[in-house]
Design a protein around this motif. Structure first.
Motif, PDB file in Angstrom:
ATOM      1  N   ASP A   1       0.830  -1.207   0.000  1.00  0.00           N
ATOM      2  CA  ASP A   1       0.000   0.000   0.000  1.00  0.00           C
ATOM      3  C   ASP A   1       0.864   1.257   0.000  1.00  0.00           C
ATOM      4  N   LYS A   2       1.952   1.231   0.761  1.00  0.00           N
ATOM      5  CA  LYS A   2       2.869   2.376   0.804  1.00  0.00           C
ATOM      6  C   LYS A   2       3.481   2.604  -0.579  1.00  0.00           C
ATOM      7  N   TRP A   3       3.897   1.520  -1.230  1.00  0.00           N
ATOM      8  CA  TRP A   3       4.456   1.612  -2.577  1.00  0.00           C
ATOM      9  C   TRP A   3       3.421   2.193  -3.538  1.00  0.00           C
ATOM     10  N   ALA A   4       2.196   1.674  -3.485  1.00  0.00           N
ATOM     11  CA  ALA A   4       1.145   2.128  -4.397  1.00  0.00           C
ATOM     12  C   ALA A   4       0.805   3.594  -4.157  1.00  0.00           C
ATOM     13  N   LEU A   5       0.739   4.002  -2.906  1.00  0.00           N
ATOM     14  CA  LEU A   5       0.437   5.396  -2.590  1.00  0.00           C
ATOM     15  C   LEU A   5       1.496   6.327  -3.165  1.00  0.00           C
ATOM     16  N   THR A   6       2.750   5.921  -3.095  1.00  0.00           N
ATOM     17  CA  THR A   6       3.831   6.715  -3.685  1.00  0.00           C
ATOM     18  C   THR A   6       3.620   6.866  -5.184  1.00  0.00           C
ATOM     19  N   ARG A   7       3.250   5.776  -5.850  1.00  0.00           N
ATOM     20  CA  ARG A   7       2.994   5.826  -7.298  1.00  0.00           C
ATOM     21  C   ARG A   7       1.812   6.743  -7.619  1.00  0.00           C
ATOM     22  N   ILE A   8       0.757   6.656  -6.832  1.00  0.00           N
ATOM     23  CA  ILE A   8      -0.432   7.491  -7.050  1.00  0.00           C
ATOM     24  C   ILE A   8      -0.076   8.964  -6.870  1.00  0.00           C
ATOM     25  N   ARG A   9       0.671   9.258  -5.814  1.00  0.00           N
ATOM     26  CA  ARG A   9       1.073  10.663  -5.574  1.00  0.00           C
ATOM     27  C   ARG A   9       1.913  11.192  -6.728  1.00  0.00           C
ATOM     28  N   ARG A  10       2.850  10.387  -7.219  1.00  0.00           N
ATOM     29  CA  ARG A  10       3.673  10.817  -8.352  1.00  0.00           C
ATOM     30  C   ARG A  10       2.811  11.108  -9.574  1.00  0.00           C
ATOM     31  N   LYS A  11       1.842  10.240  -9.811  1.00  0.00           N
ATOM     32  CA  LYS A  11       0.952  10.413 -10.965  1.00  0.00           C
ATOM     33  C   LYS A  11       0.191  11.734 -10.862  1.00  0.00           C
ATOM     34  N   PHE A  12      -0.357  12.013  -9.672  1.00  0.00           N
ATOM     35  CA  PHE A  12      -1.104  13.257  -9.494  1.00  0.00           C
ATOM     36  C   PHE A  12      -0.182  14.471  -9.557  1.00  0.00           C
ATOM     37  N   LYS A  13       1.015  14.346  -9.012  1.00  0.00           N
ATOM     38  CA  LYS A  13       1.970  15.448  -9.075  1.00  0.00           C
ATOM     39  C   LYS A  13       2.337  15.733 -10.522  1.00  0.00           C
ATOM     40  N   SER A  14       2.549  14.693 -11.297  1.00  0.00           N
ATOM     41  CA  SER A  14       2.867  14.841 -12.713  1.00  0.00           C
ATOM     42  C   SER A  14       1.703  15.478 -13.457  1.00  0.00           C
ATOM     43  N   ALA A  15       0.486  15.025 -13.168  1.00  0.00           N
ATOM     44  CA  ALA A  15      -0.708  15.579 -13.826  1.00  0.00           C
ATOM     45  C   ALA A  15      -0.878  17.046 -13.455  1.00  0.00           C
TER      46      ALA A  15
END
Length: 86
Positions: free
Chosen positions: A56-70
């Motif tokens: 979950d921690k790994w996935a949350l990091t990926r989600i945050r990166r995606k939103f930051k990029s967007a």
């Protein structure tokens, strides 16, 4: 790419399924190393940590990166549009 609402619904559902599964287990099933052959020498609690909270921690990091990029792309687009409007 799934919408965030779909991702969160999948997360909530799978989390509840895992919790229901774990609540049915005895302490021996959770904490005795090798109780389940597929965990090798680990206990199930250790295994579940790696496939739940650590994942979950790994996935949350990926989600945050995606939103930051967007967000970054939207900012660039807004700045570009503002420049063109001048």
């Amino acid at each position: 790419d799934e919408p965030l609402t779909v991702v969160l619904e999948h997360f909530r559902r799978s989390h509840q399924e895992i919790m229901t599964f774990l609540e049915r287990l005895s302490e021996a099933e959770l904490f005795d190393p090798g109780h389940f052959a597929w965990t090798n020498t680990n206990n199930l609690a250790t295994y579940m940590t790696s496939v739940t909270s650590s994942h979950d921690k790994w996935a949350l990091t990926r989600i945050r990166r995606k939103f930051k990029s967007a967000d970054s792309k939207r900012s660039v687009t807004r700045a570009s549009n503002a420049q063109r409007a001048q």
